[in-house]
Design a protein around this motif. Sequence first.
Motif, PDB file in Angstrom:
ATOM      1  N   PHE A  77      23.313 -13.145 -32.990  1.00 23.35           N
ATOM      2  CA  PHE A  77      22.711 -14.011 -33.995  1.00 23.35           C
ATOM      3  C   PHE A  77      23.737 -14.196 -35.110  1.00 23.35           C
ATOM      4  CE2 PHE A  77      19.489 -11.708 -31.720  1.00 23.35           C
ATOM      5  CZ  PHE A  77      18.556 -12.686 -31.391  1.00 23.35           C
ATOM      6  N   VAL A  78      24.085 -15.450 -35.391  1.00 22.71           N
ATOM      7  CA  VAL A  78      25.138 -15.763 -36.355  1.00 22.71           C
ATOM      8  C   VAL A  78      24.510 -16.177 -37.679  1.00 22.71           C
ATOM      9  CG1 VAL A  78      27.177 -17.173 -36.814  1.00 22.71           C
ATOM     10  CG2 VAL A  78      26.630 -16.496 -34.456  1.00 22.71           C
ATOM     11  N   LEU A  79      24.983 -15.543 -38.749  1.00 23.46           N
ATOM     12  CA  LEU A  79      24.476 -15.779 -40.099  1.00 23.46           C
ATOM     13  C   LEU A  79      25.635 -16.057 -41.041  1.00 23.46           C
ATOM     14  CD1 LEU A  79      22.058 -12.753 -40.025  1.00 23.46           C
ATOM     15  CD2 LEU A  79      21.312 -15.141 -40.132  1.00 23.46           C
ATOM     16  N   PRO A  80      25.380 -16.644 -42.214  1.00 22.54           N
ATOM     17  CA  PRO A  80      26.462 -16.836 -43.185  1.00 22.54           C
ATOM     18  C   PRO A  80      27.057 -15.488 -43.590  1.00 22.54           C
ATOM     19  CG  PRO A  80      24.547 -18.151 -43.783  1.00 22.54           C
ATOM     20  CD  PRO A  80      24.107 -17.235 -42.677  1.00 22.54           C
ATOM     21  N   PRO A  81      28.343 -15.444 -43.893  1.00 23.96           N
ATOM     22  CA  PRO A  81      28.973 -14.173 -44.277  1.00 23.96           C
ATOM     23  C   PRO A  81      28.532 -13.733 -45.671  1.00 23.96           C
ATOM     24  CG  PRO A  81      30.525 -15.969 -44.558  1.00 23.96           C
ATOM     25  CD  PRO A  81      29.307 -16.564 -43.889  1.00 23.96           C
ATOM     26  N   ASP A  82      28.575 -12.433 -45.895  1.00 26.14           N
ATOM     27  CA  ASP A  82      28.323 -11.929 -47.247  1.00 26.14           C
ATOM     28  C   ASP A  82      29.484 -12.264 -48.164  1.00 26.14           C
ATOM     29  OD1 ASP A  82      25.846 -10.850 -46.577  1.00 26.14           O
ATOM     30  OD2 ASP A  82      26.719  -8.931 -45.961  1.00 26.14           O
ATOM     31  N   SER A  83      30.707 -12.287 -47.619  1.00 26.87           N
ATOM     32  CA  SER A  83      31.900 -12.634 -48.385  1.00 26.87           C
ATOM     33  C   SER A  83      32.447 -13.976 -47.902  1.00 26.87           C
ATOM     34  CB  SER A  83      32.981 -11.563 -48.219  1.00 26.87           C
ATOM     35  OG  SER A  83      34.215 -12.016 -48.764  1.00 26.87           O
ATOM     36  N   PRO A  84      32.766 -14.888 -48.813  1.00 31.47           N
ATOM     37  CA  PRO A  84      33.299 -16.190 -48.387  1.00 31.47           C
ATOM     38  C   PRO A  84      34.663 -16.088 -47.716  1.00 31.47           C
ATOM     39  CG  PRO A  84      33.446 -15.936 -50.772  1.00 31.47           C
ATOM     40  CD  PRO A  84      32.627 -14.791 -50.279  1.00 31.47           C
ATOM     41  N   GLN A  85      35.315 -14.946 -47.822  1.00 25.53           N
ATOM     42  CA  GLN A  85      36.603 -14.768 -47.159  1.00 25.53           C
ATOM     43  C   GLN A  85      36.444 -14.589 -45.647  1.00 25.53           C
ATOM     44  OE1 GLN A  85      38.305 -11.387 -49.153  1.00 25.53           O
ATOM     45  NE2 GLN A  85      39.028 -12.606 -50.901  1.00 25.53           N
ATOM     46  N   ASN A  86      35.232 -14.301 -45.200  1.00 23.20           N
ATOM     47  CA  ASN A  86      34.988 -14.062 -43.784  1.00 23.20           C
ATOM     48  C   ASN A  86      34.317 -15.269 -43.142  1.00 23.20           C
ATOM     49  OD1 ASN A  86      36.033 -11.443 -44.145  1.00 23.20           O
ATOM     50  ND2 ASN A  86      34.027 -10.717 -44.855  1.00 23.20           N
ATOM     51  N   SER A  87      34.305 -15.289 -41.820  1.00 17.71           N
ATOM     52  CA  SER A  87      33.819 -16.459 -41.092  1.00 17.71           C
ATOM     53  C   SER A  87      32.307 -16.453 -40.920  1.00 17.71           C
ATOM     54  CB  SER A  87      34.478 -16.515 -39.706  1.00 17.71           C
ATOM     55  OG  SER A  87      35.872 -16.436 -39.802  1.00 17.71           O
ATOM     56  N   ALA A  88      31.734 -15.306 -40.624  1.00 18.50           N
ATOM     57  CA  ALA A  88      30.304 -15.234 -40.339  1.00 18.50           C
ATOM     58  C   ALA A  88      29.879 -13.773 -40.320  1.00 18.50           C
ATOM     59  CB  ALA A  88      29.978 -15.890 -39.002  1.00 18.50           C
ATOM     60  N   ARG A  89      28.586 -13.577 -40.432  1.00 21.36           N
ATOM     61  CA  ARG A  89      27.999 -12.268 -40.164  1.00 21.36           C
ATOM     62  C   ARG A  89      27.339 -12.345 -38.800  1.00 21.36           C
ATOM     63  NH1 ARG A  89      23.067  -9.382 -41.974  1.00 21.36           N
ATOM     64  NH2 ARG A  89      22.399 -11.276 -43.053  1.00 21.36           N
ATOM     65  N   GLU A 140      34.769 -28.235 -35.550  1.00 21.06           N
ATOM     66  CA  GLU A 140      35.690 -29.367 -35.656  1.00 21.06           C
ATOM     67  C   GLU A 140      36.942 -29.034 -36.451  1.00 21.06           C
ATOM     68  OE1 GLU A 140      33.453 -32.587 -37.263  1.00 21.06           O
ATOM     69  OE2 GLU A 140      32.190 -32.827 -35.464  1.00 21.06           O
ATOM     70  N   GLY A 141      36.929 -27.914 -37.165  1.00 22.37           N
ATOM     71  CA  GLY A 141      38.105 -27.502 -37.910  1.00 22.37           C
ATOM     72  C   GLY A 141      39.200 -26.910 -37.043  1.00 22.37           C
ATOM     73  N   ARG A 142      38.921 -26.734 -35.751  1.00 24.89           N
ATOM     74  CA  ARG A 142      39.878 -26.216 -34.774  1.00 24.89           C
ATOM     75  C   ARG A 142      40.549 -24.925 -35.270  1.00 24.89           C
ATOM     76  NH1 ARG A 142      39.978 -30.152 -31.182  1.00 24.89           N
ATOM     77  NH2 ARG A 142      41.574 -29.200 -29.890  1.00 24.89           N
ATOM     78  N   PRO A 143      39.747 -23.909 -35.570  1.00 26.38           N
ATOM     79  CA  PRO A 143      40.314 -22.653 -36.077  1.00 26.38           C
ATOM     80  C   PRO A 143      41.093 -21.922 -34.991  1.00 26.38           C
ATOM     81  CG  PRO A 143      38.022 -22.353 -35.558  1.00 26.38           C
ATOM     82  CD  PRO A 143      38.293 -23.822 -35.380  1.00 26.38           C
ATOM     83  N   ARG A 144      41.942 -21.024 -35.424  1.00 31.11           N
ATOM     84  CA  ARG A 144      42.691 -20.175 -34.493  1.00 31.11           C
ATOM     85  C   ARG A 144      42.076 -18.779 -34.393  1.00 31.11           C
ATOM     86  NH1 ARG A 144      45.551 -23.209 -31.060  1.00 31.11           N
ATOM     87  NH2 ARG A 144      45.989 -25.145 -32.186  1.00 31.11           N
ATOM     88  N   ALA A 145      41.287 -18.404 -35.395  1.00 32.24           N
ATOM     89  CA  ALA A 145      40.732 -17.048 -35.413  1.00 32.24           C
ATOM     90  C   ALA A 145      39.484 -17.034 -36.287  1.00 32.24           C
ATOM     91  CB  ALA A 145      41.763 -16.051 -35.937  1.00 32.24           C
ATOM     92  N   TYR A 146      38.676 -16.010 -36.090  1.00 37.40           N
ATOM     93  CA  TYR A 146      37.502 -15.756 -36.920  1.00 37.40           C
ATOM     94  C   TYR A 146      37.541 -14.309 -37.391  1.00 37.40           C
ATOM     95  CZ  TYR A 146      35.307 -20.030 -35.052  1.00 37.40           C
ATOM     96  OH  TYR A 146      35.020 -21.317 -34.709  1.00 37.40           O
ATOM     97  N   ARG A 147      36.801 -14.071 -38.483  1.00 40.54           N
ATOM     98  CA  ARG A 147      36.603 -12.708 -38.952  1.00 40.54           C
ATOM     99  C   ARG A 147      35.106 -12.511 -39.153  1.00 40.54           C
ATOM    100  NH1 ARG A 147      40.157 -10.063 -43.735  1.00 40.54           N
ATOM    101  NH2 ARG A 147      39.100 -11.626 -45.014  1.00 40.54           N
ATOM    102  N   PHE A 148      34.535 -11.640 -38.313  1.00 43.51           N
ATOM    103  CA  PHE A 148      33.093 -11.421 -38.302  1.00 43.51           C
ATOM    104  C   PHE A 148      32.734 -10.141 -39.048  1.00 43.51           C
ATOM    105  CE2 PHE A 148      32.932 -13.631 -33.895  1.00 43.51           C
ATOM    106  CZ  PHE A 148      32.904 -14.877 -34.503  1.00 43.51           C
ATOM    107  N   GLU A 149      31.703 -10.226 -39.876  1.00 42.25           N
ATOM    108  CA  GLU A 149      31.138  -9.044 -40.527  1.00 42.25           C
ATOM    109  C   GLU A 149      30.113  -8.408 -39.584  1.00 42.25           C
ATOM    110  OE1 GLU A 149      31.312 -11.086 -45.000  1.00 42.25           O
ATOM    111  OE2 GLU A 149      29.396 -10.698 -44.013  1.00 42.25           O
ATOM    112  N   GLU A 150      30.290  -7.128 -39.288  1.00 42.79           N
ATOM    113  CA  GLU A 150      29.378  -6.404 -38.413  1.00 42.79           C
ATOM    114  C   GLU A 150      29.168  -5.001 -38.969  1.00 42.79           C
ATOM    115  OE1 GLU A 150      30.642  -6.765 -34.317  1.00 42.79           O
ATOM    116  OE2 GLU A 150      30.993  -8.910 -34.542  1.00 42.79           O
ATOM    117  N   PRO A 151      28.117  -4.311 -38.576  1.00 43.76           N
ATOM    118  CA  PRO A 151      27.862  -2.970 -39.114  1.00 43.76           C
ATOM    119  C   PRO A 151      29.034  -2.011 -38.950  1.00 43.76           C
ATOM    120  CG  PRO A 151      25.910  -3.763 -37.989  1.00 43.76           C
ATOM    121  CD  PRO A 151      26.988  -4.781 -37.735  1.00 43.76           C
ATOM    122  N   ALA A 152      29.823  -2.164 -37.878  1.00 47.02           N
ATOM    123  CA  ALA A 152      30.962  -1.267 -37.652  1.00 47.02           C
ATOM    124  C   ALA A 152      32.159  -1.610 -38.528  1.00 47.02           C
ATOM    125  CB  ALA A 152      31.378  -1.301 -36.184  1.00 47.02           C
TER     126      ALA A 152
END
Length: 297
Positions: free
Chosen positions: A50-62, A91-103
């Motif tokens: 389940f994908v949610l907005p990140p807590d920090s705008p520096q990250n891609s998603a929670r 559509e932004g054609r990213p090269r990488a993501y940074r996901f916030e997860e409990p770990a």
Amino acid sequence: MRAYRFTTVDVFTTTRFGGNQLAVFPDARGLSDAEMQALAAEFNLSETTFVLPPDSPQNSARVRIFNRVAEMPFAGHPNVGTAYVLGQADEGRPRAYRFEEPAGLVEVTLLRDEGDRVTGADVAAPQPLRIGAPLPISTAAACASLPEDAIITTRHAPTLAADGGNHRLLTEVTPEGLAAAAPDLGAFRRAVAAHPEETRGFLSLYLYCRDGAAVRARMFSPLTGTWEDSATGSAATPLAGFLLHLDGAAEGRWDITQGVEMGRPSLLLAGARRMPEGIRARVGGHCVPVLRGEALL
């Protein structure tokens, strides 16, 4: 009535109906914890994300990962598949993501073909390798329904290890043992009861046999409802780190084949490297889309 879009993908494969299945909800805003768990149970896959907005705008998603019975702090194939689904639609054609997860923060690099189309992803385990306690040979053998002489202990005893996800009991077996193994639910329950401190109430068994950089593996986790898993990224990364620990090298790569006995062959491309903070591992692979739809709540 609320409608939530989902996509299912097969992960760690280039062939539809191979690899490990995953359901992804790319916009889970408004879903409660109980609804996420109920949807994961309804899909009855090893994991649903389940994908949610990140807590920090520096990250891609929670990203929240649920198996059939509980939320998970980290898992490999859900991160690979989630990044693939998001990358295909981005559509932004990213090269990488940074996901916030409990770990912790999970770095995921997208894999693209010559036409710049997203084909999969490579995920870094969020924590360095942690080697836990060894368990008796008899315990591993009983959980896999194998005789004790099918367990190879030349290099190590069955050993618990993790790097951000649930710990796995890494167990080297003979090729014949790998083919014959079957999970014994009662033995898993007895193992947890006999070793409460070491297992912390949870046990999954990752069997492997090795031929140089080629590895064959099977993973049993019946206590979470996964009788057998066709591709387990969060077992492949601690295995890669543990093999590097045993070899004593600075870095290494292994091609791990899993799911063959289930009729869902998977290929996990795992690697590990010694870093100042410890051994860090990664795992990557390709994905294939299968289903799209809506869940109505």
